[in-house]
Scaffold this active site. Structure first.
Site, short mmCIF file in Angstrom:
data_model
loop_
_atom_site.label_atom_id
_atom_site.label_comp_id
_atom_site.label_asym_id
_atom_site.label_seq_id
_atom_site.Cartn_x
_atom_site.Cartn_y
_atom_site.Cartn_z
N SER A 1 -3.09 3.15 -0.10
CA SER A 1 -1.76 3.61 0.27
C SER A 1 -1.80 5.09 0.66
O SER A 1 -2.45 5.44 1.65
CB SER A 1 -0.78 3.34 -0.87
OG SER A 1 0.56 3.46 -0.43
N ASP B 1 1.94 -6.81 4.31
CA ASP B 1 2.27 -5.62 3.53
C ASP B 1 3.79 -5.43 3.49
O ASP B 1 4.46 -5.43 4.52
CB ASP B 1 1.61 -4.39 4.17
CG ASP B 1 1.64 -3.17 3.26
OD1 ASP B 1 2.66 -2.94 2.59
OD2 ASP B 1 0.64 -2.43 3.22
N HIS C 1 1.16 -5.37 -0.17
CA HIS C 1 0.63 -4.01 -0.35
C HIS C 1 -0.41 -4.00 -1.46
O HIS C 1 -1.41 -3.29 -1.37
CB HIS C 1 1.77 -3.06 -0.66
CG HIS C 1 1.39 -1.61 -0.56
ND1 HIS C 1 0.93 -1.04 0.61
CD2 HIS C 1 1.39 -0.62 -1.48
CE1 HIS C 1 0.67 0.23 0.41
NE2 HIS C 1 0.94 0.52 -0.85
#
Length: 805
Positions: free
Chosen positions: A670, A743, A777
C-alpha cells in the site's frame, strides 16, 4: 468438473524477454522452507469471558481457496457481501473450546455440525452462555452454547443478516437476545436486465462536494435493487419461547440496546441513495424504538452527507448518538458548532455535547463544549466523567474531567498530549462493568484517582504498565510494569481493587501466552502454553537497530539474520528492507523509540521475514519518518526525507558488518509500495523493489491521501513530486509490482499498477506486473498467497542475491 485457476501476469525485462502481451501462468509454489512457514498453524484466537473465569479458544480456519474467492461477490455502497447475506473474504474459525481459568482444564464445545465454520463468538453478560455465528450452506445462523453443559444448539430458524458488518447482539437476558435477520418475506435475488432504461446521469449543482476516491459504490438502478435486497434486515427477538419480529424491515447501520434494556437506538439508511459516497454517508434516520418495535422518538433525519475534507472537518449534522453507560436510558450526542468546517467557520468551540433522558419528551440539555473535535466520553456517574477531544491539525489529544450533574460547567484538563508523543502518553483509564453491564470508569470514592493501563513507550521501547494517576497532584504511580525479556500487555482486569489482571506475554522466542497476575502479591500464573509455530527458525537472531539520519534524527529498524549466522565466518548478506512511511509534526516525536525488541515475530503472508530462510538479512519496520517544520507540511520535502531515511538504513546495515549494500532490495504494501516505487525512481540504492497494491499516480487521488489534506489543485507540485508514475523514465533497479485484481482500498485501484507498469515498459525499464485473481487490498486465497511468495522469491534471487551472476 474441476476448475483450474491461473495467476494473470504481465512481464517485461524478465529472463531476457520483452513480451508485448499479457501472459497467463499456472500457479507456482515458493521453496519448501517458505511454504512451511506460510502454511503453519498459528495459536488459537482468545476471548475472555466477562466474569474473567473462562478463556474461549478458537482454532483458526485455513486460508480461503481461490475457488471460494471466485464465488459471486456484490460490491455495493462501499462494501462487499455475498448472496448469503454476509461479508465476503472472512476466514473464521474451525473449532471452539473453553479453558477454565481456575482449574486450567479445557472443555470442547460439543454439538457443532461437522466442518463448522465459526464466523464470530460473543459472551452473554453474565458469561453463562456463548453465542456463536456459524456459516451454513444457505447463510449464517445463531447457535448458543451454555457453559453449564457446553452443548451448542441452533437458536432460531431465521438466517442472520450480517451485511452491515460485524453482528451486533443485544442481550436482553442470558437466554433472550435481539439479532439482525434476513426478513422472512425475502424472495429471489433481483435479476439484472441487459437492456438499460436510459443513460446514467450525475449532476454538479454548483455546491463544492469534494470526495475521496471511494471504491465499490452503487452505479445504477440494478445496484440499488441489489442493495435493498441484500441489506434489508429484520430485527428479531430470540428466546426459549421462540422468535418475535421487532418493528419493520429496514437497512440498519446500528441498533443499540439501552442500559435498562427497554429501548433500541437505531440508525437506518433512507433513499435517495448516492453513487458518489458509501452507505455511511447515505441519508439516515436516527430514532428510538422500544424492544417490541414501537416508535418512541425520531432524533435526526439527514440528507446525503459526504465526509468532510481537510483537517478537523466533520458532519454538519448531529452525530455519534449513544447511550450514557451510567444511566438507565439517557441519550447523548455531538453537534458541530462550526458547521463541520473550522477553516470556513472559525469559532471558539468546535463541538457541543447534548443529552436527553427517557421518555425523551423534553428539550435537549447542553452538557459541555469542546475546543477541538469531541472524540468520545467515558462515563462513571453523575459526579465524574471524562471527555476526549482531538485536533488533526495540531496532532493533539486532550482529556478533561467534568460532572455530568452540572451541565455547562467548565471542564478540568487532565491530559494534553501529542498524538505522536508516545513517551508522554499515560495510557487509557481502566473500566469495569456496572449494574447495567456497561463499561464505566474505575475510580476511588472521591474520584481523585484513576487506574491507567499504558503501552509504556520509552527510550528502551514499549514496556506496558499499570499505574495509579492522581487527578489532583497529576502524579502517576506505576504499580506494575512488564520486564525484560518479555513484552507483556494487560488484556483483562479481573479485580481492580486487588490489582489482579490477565496479561498476554510474548518474547523473541515464544508466542503470546496468557497469565494471571496479582500486582500486590507479585505473583503470576500461566494459563496457556501455546508452542512456537516456527521451530525451524530457532536460532534466528532478532536485533533492534538504532542509528541516525544525516540530519541527526534518531531512527530504528528490526534486524533478522538467519539461524546460525556468524558475520565473521559467513560475511555480508544480501539485504531486504521493508517499511511504511509515517508523517510527524516534530523531529522530537519522530525520533522516539517505537515497538518492542521483545515481541515474538508472527509471520503473516505479507511479512519479509520469510527471506531469512533464503539467506537474507531482513530489516523490518525500517523507520521512514516524514517530518514537518514550522510553516511547512511534512510532504513538502517528501522525496528528500525518504531518501535520507533509506540512506541512513543502508549505512547502518553496512556499518553493522552484516549487509552487502551492493545487493539490497526494498519493499512494502500500500503506502509502503508507493514508498518503494519512489525510492527506485529517485535513488540508485536498491537493485530491486517489491511494491504491492500501491498508488503511483497522485493525480488519481486529487482530494487528499494518507495524512495529506491539501488537494491536487492547492499543491500540484507536491502531488507531482510524490508521483513515481511521473518519473517512470528514471527507474533504477528491477521493480516487481503486485496488485489484487479486486482492490477495494480508497485510491489504490488496480489501474494504478497497470498504468505505472505500462509507463516503465514504455521507457525500457525492468519490471513485472502480477495481478492476483479476485484479491482485494489484503490477500486471502492460499493459491494467490503462495504464488505471491514464489514471485517475490524469484525476483529477489535473480535481481538481488545473485545479480552479479
Amino acid at each position: 468438473m474441476k476448475k483450474t485457476f491461473f495467476a494473470g501476469i504481465v512481464l517485461s525485462g524478465l529472463l531476457g524477454c520483452c513480451l508485448a502481451a499479457a501472459q497467463d501462468m499456472v500457479y507456482k509454489l515458493p521453496p519448501r522452507e517458505i511454504q512451511d512457514i506460510a502454511l503453519t498453524t498459528l495459536s488459537p484466537g482468545v476471548i475472555i469471558s466477562n466474569d474473567s473465569k473462562w478463556l474461549l479458544l478458537l482454532d483458526r480456519a485455513p486460508f480461503l481457496s481461490v475457488e471460494e474467492l471466485a464465488q459471486p461477490e456484490y460490491k455495493l455502497a462501499g462494501t462487499r457481501v455475498t448472496g448469503l447475506f454476509g461479508p465476503s473474504r472472512r476466514e473464521g474459525y474451525s473449532a471452539a473450546r473453553l479453558l477454565d481459568i481456575g482449574t486450567k482444564k479445557e472443555y470442547p464445545i460439543i454439538g457443532l455440525p461437522a466442518g463448522a465454520n465459526i464466523l464470530e463468538a460473543e459472551w452473554s453478560p453474565a458469561s453463562s452462555t456463548l453465542a456463536l455465528v456459524l456459516r451454513g450452506g444457505d447463510g449464517y445462523y445463531l447457535w448458543l452454547a451454555p457453559v453449564a453443559d457446553r452443548q451448542a444448539r441452533q437458536a432460531g430458524k431465521q438466517r442472520l443478516n450480517l451485511t452491515g458488518g460485524r453482528i451486533r447482539i443485544n442481550w436482553l437476558s442470558e437466554t433472550e437476545l435481539i439479532v439482525p435477520t434476513v426478513p422472512a418475506s425475502t424472495g429471489a435475488m433481483p435479476a439484472p436486465s441487459r437492456v438499460p432504461g436510459g443513460p446514467l446521469v450525475q449532476n454538479s449543482d454548483g455546491e463544492a462536494a469534494p470526495a475521496r476516491t471511494y471504491q465499490d459504490l452503487l452505479k445504477n438502478p440494478y445496484d440499488e435493487a441489489l442493495f435493498d435486497y441484500l441489506f434489508t434486515t429484520q430485527l428479531m427477538k430470540i428466546s426459549p419461547e421462540g422468535e418475535t419480529a421487532i418493528g419493520k424491515p429496514a437497512i440498519y447501520l446500528q441498533a443499540v440496546l439501552s442500559p435498562d434494556r427497554q429501548y433500541l437506538l437505531t440508525s437506518t439508511v433512507e433513499r435517495p441513495y448516492s453513487y458518489t459516497v458509501p452507505m455511511q454517508s447515505f441519508p439516515q434516520t436516527v430514532a428510538v424504538i422500544t424492544t417490541d418495535g414501537r416508535a418512541v422518538k425520531e432524533l435526526l433525519r439527514r440528507p446525503v452527507t459526504p465526509d468532510g475534507m481537510g483537517y478537523d472537518t466533520s458532519s454538519p449534522y448531529p452525530r455519534n448518538y449513544g447511550w450514557r453507560a451510567d444511566k438507565p436510558a439517557t441519550l447523548y450526542w455531538t453537534e458541530a458548532l462550526d458547521e463541520g468546517d473550522p477553516r470556513r467557520n472559525p469559532v471558539p468551540f468546535m463541538d457541543a455535547v447534548y443529552q436527553l433522558a427517557s421518555p425523551f419528551g423534553g428539550e435537549k440539555q447542553l452538557l459541555l463544549k469542546t475546543e477541538f473535535r469531541c472524540m468520545g466520553i467515558q462515563w462513571c456517574d453523575d459526579a465524574f466523567a471524562l471527555v476526549r477531544e482531538s485536533s488533526r491539525r495540531t496532532r493533539r489529544i486532550r482529556t478533561y474531567s467534568f460532572a455530568p450533574s452540572n451541565p455547562g460547567q467548565a471542564c478540568e484538563l487532565v491530559f494534553d498530549i501529542s498524538t505522536d508523543d508516545g513517551y508522554a502518553n499515560p495510557g487509557m483509564p481502566v473500566t469495569v462493568r456496572n449494574a447495567f453491564d456497561r463499561m464505566i470508569l474505575y475510580t476511588d470514592r472521591n474520584h481523585s484517582e484513576l487506574l491507567m493501563a499504558a503501552e509504556g513507550a520509552s527510550p528502551e521501547g514499549d514496556m506496558p504498565f499499570l499505574s495509579r494517576y492522581n487527578l489532583k497532584t497529576k502524579k502517576n504511580t506505576i504499580l506494575w510494569r512488564c520486564a525484560a525479556p518479555y513484552y507483556e500487555t494487560i488484556v483483562d482486569i479481573v479485580d481492580p481493587a486487588r490489582l489482579q489482571f490477565i496479561t498476554a506475554r510474548q518474547s523473541v522466542d515464544g508466542p503470546v501466552n496468557y497469565f494471571v497476575r496479582d500486582a500486590k502479591k507479585k505473583t503470576a500464573g500461566a494459563l496457556t502454553a501455546f508452542p512456537n509455530p516456527y521451530p525451524q527458525l530457532a536460532g534466528m537472531k532478532v536485533e533492534k537497530m538504532q542509528y541516525k539520519r544525516a540530519d541527526g534524527l534518531d531512527l530504528t529498524a528490526t534486524l533478522y539474520t538467519p539461524p546460525g549466522y556468524d558475520r565473521d565466518r559467513d560475511g555480508r548478506l544480501p539485504v531486504l528492507m521493508w517499511a511504511y512511511p509515517r508523517e510527524y509534526r516534530s523531529a522530537d516525536d519522530a525520533a522516539q523509540m517505537r515497538g518492542s525488541k521483545y515481541r515474538f515475530t508472527t509471520i503473516t503472508y505479507g511479512s519479509p521475514v520469510f527471506w531469512v530462510t533464503r539467506g537474507f538479512a531482513v530489516m523490518d519496520n525500517v523507520e521512514m519518518p516524514i517530518v514537518g517544520s514550522e510553516g511547512t507540511e511534512p510532504n513538502d520535502n517528501f522525496i528528500e526525507q525518504l531518501t535520507m531515511n533509506a540512506e541512513a538504513a543502508a549505512k547502518a546495515i553496512l556499518e553493522a558488518g552484516v549487509g552487502d549494500t551492493s545487493r539490497m532490495a526494498v519493499g512494502g504494501h500500500s503506502y509502503g509500495g508507493f514508498m518503494t516505487a519512489n525510492l527506485l525512481t529517485h535513488t540508485a540504492l536498491f537493485k530491486a523493489g517489491i511494491a504491492r497494491s500501491g498508488a503511483y499516480n497522485r493525480s488519481l487521488t486529487p482530494f487528499g491521501f494518507q495524512a495529506e489534506t491539501r488537494t491536487y489543485w492547492e499543491a500540484p507540485e507536491v502531488y507531482h513530486s510524490m508521483s513515481p508514475f511521473d518519473y517512470a523514465d528514471r527507474l533504477s533497479g528491477a521493480l516487481l509490482l503486485v496488485h489484487g485484481e479486486a482492490d477495494n482500498n480508497t485510491g489504490t485501484f488496480p489501474i494504478q499498477s497497470e498504468r505505472f507498469f505500462a509507463a516503465i515498459k514504455g521507457h525500457g525499464g525492468v519490471s513485472r506486473l502480477v495481478i492476483l485473481p479476485y484479491e482485494s487490498h489484503a490477500y486471502s486465497a492460499k493459491e494467490n498467497i503462495l504464488h505471491l511468495l514464489y514471485e517475490t522469491d524469484t525476483w529477489l534471487e535473480r535481481y538481488v542475491k545473485n545479480f552479479s551472476k
